[in-house]
Design a protein around this motif. Structure first.
Motif, PDB file in Angstrom:
ATOM      1  N   GLY A   1       7.226 -13.342  20.598  1.00 12.70           N
ATOM      2  CA  GLY A   1       7.015 -13.542  22.024  1.00 12.70           C
ATOM      3  C   GLY A   1       6.361 -12.342  22.682  1.00 12.70           C
ATOM      4  N   LEU A   2       6.717 -11.151  22.225  1.00 14.20           N
ATOM      5  CA  LEU A   2       6.134  -9.936  22.783  1.00 14.20           C
ATOM      6  C   LEU A   2       4.632  -9.889  22.531  1.00 14.20           C
ATOM      7  N   LEU A   3       4.199 -10.329  21.347  1.00 12.02           N
ATOM      8  CA  LEU A   3       2.756 -10.367  21.084  1.00 12.02           C
ATOM      9  C   LEU A   3       2.073 -11.414  21.953  1.00 12.02           C
ATOM     10  N   GLY A   4       2.745 -12.533  22.181  1.00  9.75           N
ATOM     11  CA  GLY A   4       2.172 -13.536  23.075  1.00  9.75           C
ATOM     12  C   GLY A   4       2.006 -12.999  24.483  1.00  9.75           C
ATOM     13  N   LEU A   5       2.991 -12.263  24.943  1.00  7.38           N
ATOM     14  CA  LEU A   5       2.911 -11.633  26.265  1.00  7.38           C
ATOM     15  C   LEU A   5       1.764 -10.636  26.306  1.00  7.38           C
ATOM     16  N   MET A   6       1.669  -9.791  25.284  1.00 10.91           N
ATOM     17  CA  MET A   6       0.616  -8.776  25.248  1.00 10.91           C
ATOM     18  C   MET A   6      -0.766  -9.415  25.244  1.00 10.91           C
ATOM     19  N   ARG A   7      -0.972 -10.414  24.386  1.00 12.51           N
ATOM     20  CA  ARG A   7      -2.296 -11.023  24.267  1.00 12.51           C
ATOM     21  C   ARG A   7      -2.685 -11.772  25.539  1.00 12.51           C
ATOM     22  N   SER A   8      -1.709 -12.411  26.165  1.00 14.57           N
ATOM     23  CA  SER A   8      -1.990 -13.127  27.409  1.00 14.57           C
ATOM     24  C   SER A   8      -2.373 -12.163  28.524  1.00 14.57           C
ATOM     25  N   MET A   9      -1.641 -11.043  28.639  1.00 11.91           N
ATOM     26  CA  MET A   9      -1.983 -10.044  29.642  1.00 11.91           C
ATOM     27  C   MET A   9      -3.355  -9.443  29.372  1.00 11.91           C
ATOM     28  N   ALA A  10      -3.628  -9.137  28.099  1.00 14.89           N
ATOM     29  CA  ALA A  10      -4.918  -8.533  27.750  1.00 14.89           C
ATOM     30  C   ALA A  10      -6.071  -9.453  28.148  1.00 14.89           C
ATOM     31  N   ALA A  11      -5.905 -10.751  27.922  1.00 11.47           N
ATOM     32  CA  ALA A  11      -6.952 -11.701  28.288  1.00 11.47           C
ATOM     33  C   ALA A  11      -7.078 -11.839  29.805  1.00 11.47           C
ATOM     34  N   GLU A  12      -5.942 -11.884  30.492  1.00  9.98           N
ATOM     35  CA  GLU A  12      -5.952 -12.094  31.937  1.00  9.98           C
ATOM     36  C   GLU A  12      -6.553 -10.914  32.684  1.00  9.98           C
ATOM     37  N   TYR A  13      -6.292  -9.701  32.185  1.00 11.63           N
ATOM     38  CA  TYR A  13      -6.742  -8.496  32.894  1.00 11.63           C
ATOM     39  C   TYR A  13      -7.900  -7.795  32.176  1.00 11.63           C
ATOM     40  N   ALA A  14      -8.631  -8.531  31.354  1.00  7.13           N
ATOM     41  CA  ALA A  14      -9.698  -7.928  30.547  1.00  7.13           C
ATOM     42  C   ALA A  14     -10.767  -7.253  31.400  1.00  7.13           C
ATOM     43  N   LYS A  15     -11.017  -7.751  32.599  1.00  6.22           N
ATOM     44  CA  LYS A  15     -12.053  -7.169  33.453  1.00  6.22           C
ATOM     45  C   LYS A  15     -11.510  -6.083  34.382  1.00  6.22           C
ATOM     46  N   SER A  16     -10.238  -5.776  34.251  1.00  9.95           N
ATOM     47  CA  SER A  16      -9.651  -4.703  35.057  1.00  9.95           C
ATOM     48  C   SER A  16      -9.841  -3.373  34.330  1.00  9.95           C
ATOM     49  N   LYS A  17      -9.267  -2.328  34.877  1.00 10.70           N
ATOM     50  CA  LYS A  17      -9.316  -1.012  34.240  1.00 10.70           C
ATOM     51  C   LYS A  17      -8.030  -0.718  33.462  1.00 10.70           C
ATOM     52  N   MET A  18      -7.320  -1.785  33.085  1.00 10.28           N
ATOM     53  CA  MET A  18      -6.082  -1.677  32.320  1.00 10.28           C
ATOM     54  C   MET A  18      -6.251  -2.346  30.964  1.00 10.28           C
TER      55      MET A  18
ATOM     56  N   ILE B   1     -10.266  -0.876  23.418  1.00 12.88           N
ATOM     57  CA  ILE B   1      -9.263  -1.498  22.551  1.00 12.88           C
ATOM     58  C   ILE B   1      -8.310  -2.266  23.452  1.00 12.88           C
ATOM     59  N   ASN B   2      -8.345  -3.576  23.362  1.00 13.59           N
ATOM     60  CA  ASN B   2      -7.564  -4.407  24.282  1.00 13.59           C
ATOM     61  C   ASN B   2      -7.132  -5.672  23.552  1.00 13.59           C
ATOM     62  N   GLY B   3      -5.860  -6.016  23.671  1.00 13.31           N
ATOM     63  CA  GLY B   3      -5.336  -7.207  23.006  1.00 13.31           C
ATOM     64  C   GLY B   3      -5.102  -7.019  21.521  1.00 13.31           C
ATOM     65  N   ALA B   4      -4.997  -5.766  21.069  1.00 12.85           N
ATOM     66  CA  ALA B   4      -4.839  -5.485  19.642  1.00 12.85           C
ATOM     67  C   ALA B   4      -3.368  -5.360  19.265  1.00 12.85           C
ATOM     68  N   ALA B   5      -3.023  -5.908  18.112  1.00 14.96           N
ATOM     69  CA  ALA B   5      -1.702  -5.716  17.512  1.00 14.96           C
ATOM     70  C   ALA B   5      -1.925  -4.895  16.251  1.00 14.96           C
ATOM     71  N   ILE B   6      -1.636  -3.601  16.337  1.00 13.57           N
ATOM     72  CA  ILE B   6      -1.973  -2.657  15.275  1.00 13.57           C
ATOM     73  C   ILE B   6      -0.743  -2.396  14.424  1.00 13.57           C
ATOM     74  N   THR B   7      -0.837  -2.729  13.157  1.00 13.27           N
ATOM     75  CA  THR B   7       0.285  -2.511  12.256  1.00 13.27           C
ATOM     76  C   THR B   7       0.307  -1.071  11.752  1.00 13.27           C
ATOM     77  N   ILE B   8       1.501  -0.578  11.525  1.00 10.56           N
ATOM     78  CA  ILE B   8       1.692   0.737  10.924  1.00 10.56           C
ATOM     79  C   ILE B   8       2.913   0.607  10.027  1.00 10.56           C
ATOM     80  N   ASP B   9       2.643   0.175   8.790  1.00 10.35           N
ATOM     81  CA  ASP B   9       3.733  -0.221   7.897  1.00 10.35           C
ATOM     82  C   ASP B   9       3.483   0.135   6.430  1.00 10.35           C
ATOM     83  N   GLY B  10       2.553   1.062   6.202  1.00  7.87           N
ATOM     84  CA  GLY B  10       2.282   1.484   4.831  1.00  7.87           C
ATOM     85  C   GLY B  10       1.524   0.467   4.003  1.00  7.87           C
ATOM     86  N   GLY B  11       0.922  -0.519   4.651  1.00 10.16           N
ATOM     87  CA  GLY B  11       0.100  -1.492   3.929  1.00 10.16           C
ATOM     88  C   GLY B  11       0.767  -2.818   3.682  1.00 10.16           C
ATOM     89  N   THR B  12       1.960  -3.034   4.215  1.00  8.13           N
ATOM     90  CA  THR B  12       2.686  -4.275   3.985  1.00  8.13           C
ATOM     91  C   THR B  12       1.919  -5.489   4.467  1.00  8.13           C
TER      92      THR B  12
END
Length: 229
Positions: free
Chosen positions: A132-149, A216-227
């Motif tokens: 759900g957190l990724l859904g929230l992040m991606r939705s916000m990123a799309a909605e505010y893509a033309k902002s300075k956030m 960089i906007n709407g990205a879900a960046i993994t940091i897990d040693g390659g999992t």
């Protein structure tokens, strides 16, 4: 790391003692806040503004974890996980949004999990909250893509923190394994066979907050040693 780059830091959390420990190192402001209580969030943000000015960077990292087989999972446990990990994130970002939209270079960074990207046996409520957190992040990123956030998420594997220590204890209790075996099982869930260094996550968060990361906007960046490779 963000404080070393020049940011003024407000540290929010339920327990003041660890906040004060970090505040002494970062010259930050320790502010008590319970993300499951909307009044507490707004009070904490008002205090943060009074001490450090308008909010330009918002790192949303409150989270808890529990484990149980799905058929034994209680509604109380489900509600507790969702309340902190997902609803708390929603309320936190809404509280900071007016400031962020006034900023010339605003950032929201959610600390999600590799559990945002796959199913997790014995932790359906935790995985659901992080999806759900990724859904929230991606939705916000799309909605505010033309902002300075910008709005992004960091998705760690198992990290060398007290939260992982708690996971080890839960696995040991549920499976009957010794603590050493339980720790090895969790550590080996990272492809690297080691726990993620918390400083590596801090470095990635800092990178996302830099001016040069504005695209960089709407990205879900993994940091897990390659999992997740």
């Amino acid at each position: 790391m963000i404080h070393a780059a020049g940011a003024r830091i407000s540290l929010l959390g339920r327990r003041m003692e660890p906040l004060l420990d970090v505040a002494r190192v970062t010259n930050g402001q320790a502010i008590q806040c319970d993300v499951t209580n909307l009044d507490s969030i707004h009070k904490a943000f008002d205090e943060a503004r009074a001490k450090n000015g308008l909010i330009d960077l918002l790192i949303v990292n409150a989270g808890i974890a529990e484990s149980a087989p799905f058929h034994k999972m209680t509604r109380e446990s489900w509600d507790r996980i969702i309340s902190v990990n997902l609803t708390g994130a929603f309320d936190t970002v809404q509280a900071g949004l007016p400031d962020l939209l006034k900023s010339e270079d605003a950032r929201v960074v959610f600390i999600a999990s590799v559990a945002s990207l796959r199913g997790v046996p014995y932790a359906a409520h935790y995985a659901a909250s992080k999806h759900g957190l990724l859904g929230l992040m991606r939705s916000m990123a799309a909605e505010y893509a033309k902002s300075k956030m910008t709005v992004n998420a960091v998705c760690p594997g198992y990290v060398d923190t007290p939260m992982t220590d708690q996971s080890v204890a839960r696995v040991s209790q549920i499976t009957g394994r010794g603590e050493g075996d339980a720790r090895s099982a969790i550590t080996n869930m990272n492809a690297s066979g080691r726990l993620v260094d918390p400083q590596a996550i801090a470095n990635l968060v800092l990178t996302l907050c830099l001016p040069l990361s504005r695209d960089i906007n709407g990205a879900a960046i993994t940091i897990d040693g390659g999992t997740s490779a």
